[in-house]
Design an enzyme around this catalytic site. Structure first.
Site, PDB file in Angstrom:
ATOM      1  N   TYR A   1     -16.959  17.090 -14.032  1.00  8.18           N
ATOM      2  CA  TYR A   1     -17.589  15.806 -14.450  1.00  8.18           C
ATOM      3  C   TYR A   1     -18.382  15.881 -13.230  1.00  8.18           C
ATOM      4  O   TYR A   1     -18.357  15.985 -11.651  1.00  8.18           O
ATOM      5  CB  TYR A   1     -15.837  15.194 -14.167  1.00  8.18           C
ATOM      6  CG  TYR A   1     -15.370  13.863 -13.334  1.00  8.18           C
ATOM      7  CD1 TYR A   1     -17.038  12.884 -15.173  1.00  8.18           C
ATOM      8  CD2 TYR A   1     -15.857  12.800 -13.015  1.00  8.18           C
ATOM      9  CE1 TYR A   1     -16.652  11.894 -15.287  1.00  8.18           C
ATOM     10  CE2 TYR A   1     -16.381  11.488 -12.811  1.00  8.18           C
ATOM     11  CZ  TYR A   1     -16.780  10.908 -13.875  1.00  8.18           C
ATOM     12  OH  TYR A   1     -17.070   9.303 -13.960  1.00  8.18           O
TER      13      TYR A   1
ATOM     14  N   ARG B   1       0.863  -1.119   0.546  1.00  2.09           N
ATOM     15  CA  ARG B   1       0.156   0.053   0.481  1.00  2.09           C
ATOM     16  C   ARG B   1       0.680   1.075  -0.022  1.00  2.09           C
ATOM     17  O   ARG B   1       0.501   2.639  -0.532  1.00  2.09           O
ATOM     18  CB  ARG B   1      -1.256  -0.115   1.124  1.00  2.09           C
ATOM     19  CG  ARG B   1      -2.028   1.071   1.275  1.00  2.09           C
ATOM     20  CD  ARG B   1      -2.694   1.208   1.995  1.00  2.09           C
ATOM     21  NE  ARG B   1      -3.127   0.804   3.323  1.00  2.09           N
ATOM     22  CZ  ARG B   1      -1.820   0.420   4.254  1.00  2.09           C
ATOM     23  NH1 ARG B   1      -1.516   1.623   4.884  1.00  2.09           N
ATOM     24  NH2 ARG B   1      -2.312  -0.740   5.634  1.00  2.09           N
TER      25      ARG B   1
ATOM     26  N   LYS C   1      -8.480   7.285 -18.816  1.00  4.75           N
ATOM     27  CA  LYS C   1      -9.329   8.032 -19.848  1.00  4.75           C
ATOM     28  C   LYS C   1      -8.023   7.548 -21.102  1.00  4.75           C
ATOM     29  O   LYS C   1      -7.414   6.871 -21.123  1.00  4.75           O
ATOM     30  CB  LYS C   1      -9.987   9.442 -20.061  1.00  4.75           C
ATOM     31  CG  LYS C   1     -11.076   9.117 -18.866  1.00  4.75           C
ATOM     32  CD  LYS C   1     -12.534   8.492 -18.699  1.00  4.75           C
ATOM     33  CE  LYS C   1     -12.801   8.724 -17.870  1.00  4.75           C
ATOM     34  NZ  LYS C   1     -13.639   9.734 -16.993  1.00  4.75           N
TER      35      LYS C   1
ATOM     36  N   ASP D   1      -8.061  19.521 -13.443  1.00  3.27           N
ATOM     37  CA  ASP D   1      -8.397  18.789 -13.882  1.00  3.27           C
ATOM     38  C   ASP D   1      -8.309  18.441 -15.775  1.00  3.27           C
ATOM     39  O   ASP D   1      -9.006  18.830 -15.958  1.00  3.27           O
ATOM     40  CB  ASP D   1     -10.188  17.919 -13.249  1.00  3.27           C
ATOM     41  CG  ASP D   1      -9.707  16.425 -13.929  1.00  3.27           C
ATOM     42  OD1 ASP D   1      -9.449  16.046 -15.014  1.00  3.27           O
ATOM     43  OD2 ASP D   1     -11.077  15.573 -13.465  1.00  3.27           O
TER      44      ASP D   1
HETATM   45  C1  LIG Z   1     -13.641  10.310 -15.922  1.00  7.19           C
HETATM   46  C2  LIG Z   1     -13.340  11.722 -15.395  1.00  7.19           C
HETATM   47  C3  LIG Z   1     -12.985  11.423 -13.635  1.00  7.19           C
HETATM   48  C4  LIG Z   1     -13.093  10.113 -12.782  1.00  7.19           C
HETATM   49  O1  LIG Z   1     -12.119   9.789 -12.743  1.00  7.19           O
HETATM   50  P1  LIG Z   1     -12.291   7.334 -12.644  1.00  7.19           P
HETATM   51  O2  LIG Z   1     -10.668   7.239 -12.660  1.00  7.19           O
HETATM   52  O3  LIG Z   1     -13.771   7.489 -13.393  1.00  7.19           O
HETATM   53  O4  LIG Z   1     -12.434   7.520 -11.388  1.00  7.19           O
HETATM   54  C5  LIG Z   1     -12.571  12.580 -13.061  1.00  7.19           C
HETATM   55  N1  LIG Z   1     -12.719  13.939 -14.596  1.00  7.19           N
HETATM   56  C6  LIG Z   1     -12.828  13.621 -14.977  1.00  7.19           C
HETATM   57  C7  LIG Z   1     -12.846  14.704 -16.101  1.00  7.19           C
HETATM   58  C8  LIG Z   1     -13.486  12.496 -15.909  1.00  7.19           C
HETATM   59  O5  LIG Z   1     -13.385  12.118 -17.356  1.00  7.19           O
END
Ligand SMILES: *Cc1c(COP(=O)(O)O)cnc(C)c1O
Length: 398
Positions: free
Chosen positions: A118, A66, A215, A190
């Site tokens: 998001y 961890r 993504k 983000d």
């Molecule tokens: C998918 C996404 C998240 C969340 O990420 P996860 O890996 O699904 O927890 C946060 N911000 C954006 C812009 C996203 O597209």
């Protein structure tokens, strides 16, 4: 000499020396020297929970997985290098990364976030962190006057998405950072939609970047993960502490999959964008399309700002179909190469209906106020052949 530039101690807090090499060289090599014990050129998947110690409290830098794992450490060093950050901290999901960052704040702190956020981020702010005593305002940050209007003495962070989801609004990162730093407010971005290949927020003054590596960074729709990247010692220390204390760490196989994805990030992003540009043009000229949202179109309100801070415009497009809910739903369901699914950023093209899918949890009035109409369709343009993708949209619109 060149090798020295790539030497990043796995999971270390040292600034990666790889910064001066090109993006793809870093993507392929930063944090990933051949395995010293075998010469394996691919970073091994260290599938272990613990590490044998030579004597009591004498270990090789790894005690329990961890806390430290070499595969994860390689990914952390690589992503830090790609964002021009000093530190990388990886998580089991993007939400895990964002929630670790939120541990930096305390009861009574106020956070201003982009309103076109998001959905999961909005949900964790409203349904989790609000009950811990954090305060939130959501504004259209593409106009910074809106941010200024809600500033408070206890404002501690601007949490920005640019481009946003699904309307692809653009916030000026340099101007937002100027506004925040004069007031001792940190700027978090983000960067999931843009990826560090197109946009490196820290170089425009942001203090911390978060990613959903599920993504574009992973890029193949086969892994869920997240990351926090920063050069701010205080943010790093708190988030690193929380990574271990809270424990939402990625497994070594997941870290390996993201590392593998990142190696082709530059190639993929070029193709995502080349396809997206052609599709945006096609949609713009289509009689059944009312409006196209793509920051690479000169008529997009964020075009000039995007050109200033992004090297490319990415592969996400939203568009409004003439008519309403029924027409837009039909387009989503009629597409054949575009798969009807949430998420984005993989090699395969996806199509979805924000009002009924990704943004269904946002109340209808709030959606409409933000401009997310029932006629809106969002596509994540993959790296298939553009003529096939265009033909698919053509038949779906017909
Ligand atoms: C998918 C996404 C998240 C969340 O990420 P996860 O890996 O699904 O927890 C946060 N911000 C954006 C812009 C996203 O597209």
């Amino acid at each position: 000499m060149l090798k020295e530039k790539l030497e990043v101690k796995m999971g270390s807090a040292e600034r990666p020396k790889a910064k001066k090499l090109g993006f793809s060289t870093r993507a392929i090599h930063a944090g990933q020297p051949p395995d010293p014990s075998t010469g394996a050129i691919s970073t091994p998947i260290y599938q272990t929970s613990t590490y044998v110690q030579d004597g009591v409290a004498q270990h090789k830098g790894y005690e329990y997985a961890r806390t430290q794992n070499p595969t994860r450490g390689a990914l952390e060093a690589c992503l830090a290098s790609l964002e021009d950050a000093q530190y990388g901290i990886c998580f089991s999901s993007g939400m895990g990364a964002i929630s670790a960052l939120m541990n930096y704040f305390q009861k009574g702190d106020h956070i201003i976030a982009s309103d076109d956020l998001y959905g999961g981020t909005y949900r964790i702010f409203e349904k989790v962190f609000k009950s811990y005593g954090l305060e939130f305002d959501y504004v259209d940050s593409s106009n910074l006057a809106n941010v200024e209007k809600v500033l408070r003495p206890n404002t501690k962070m601007l949490f920005l998405e640019t481009p946003t989801n699904p309307l692809l609004k653009i916030t000026d990162l340099a101007e937002a950072s100027k506004l925040a730093h004069g007031r001792n407010i940190i700027v978090a971005v983000d960067n999931t939609f843009a990826t560090p290949y197109w946009q490196q927020p820290l170089n425009f003054g942001a203090d911390v970047v978060v990613h959903s590596t599920s993504k574009y960074l992973g890029g193949h729709c086969d892994v869920v993960g997240g990351a926090v990247l920063t050069s701010n010692d205080k943010i790093f220390e708190r988030v690193k502490f929380c990574q271990n204390a809270v424990g939402s760490v990625p497994g070594p196989l997941d870290a390996f999959l993201v590392l593998r994805g990142v190696k082709t990030l530059a190639l993929r992003m070029e193709r995502h964008e080349a396809n997206a540009r052609q599709i945006a043009q096609f949609l713009k000229g289509h009689p059944k399309v009312k409006k196209v949202y793509y920051p690479g179109l000169p008529e997009h309100p964020g075009y000039e700002t995007a050109k200033k801070q992004m090297k490319g415009f990415g592969g996400m497009i939203s568009f409004e179909v003439k008519g309403g809910l029924e027409e837009s739903k039909r387009v989503c369901e009629a597409a054949e190469i575009f798969s009807l699914a949430e998420s984005l950023g993989g090699v395969e093209s996806l199509i979805e209906h924000p009002a009924l899918m990704t943004h269904a949890s946002v109340p209808k009035e709030v959606r409409e106020e933000k401009g997310i109409s029932d006629a809106l369709v969002r596509i994540s343009v993959g790296i298939e052949d553009a003529p096939d993708l265009i033909a698919d949209l053509e038949q779906a619109l017909a």
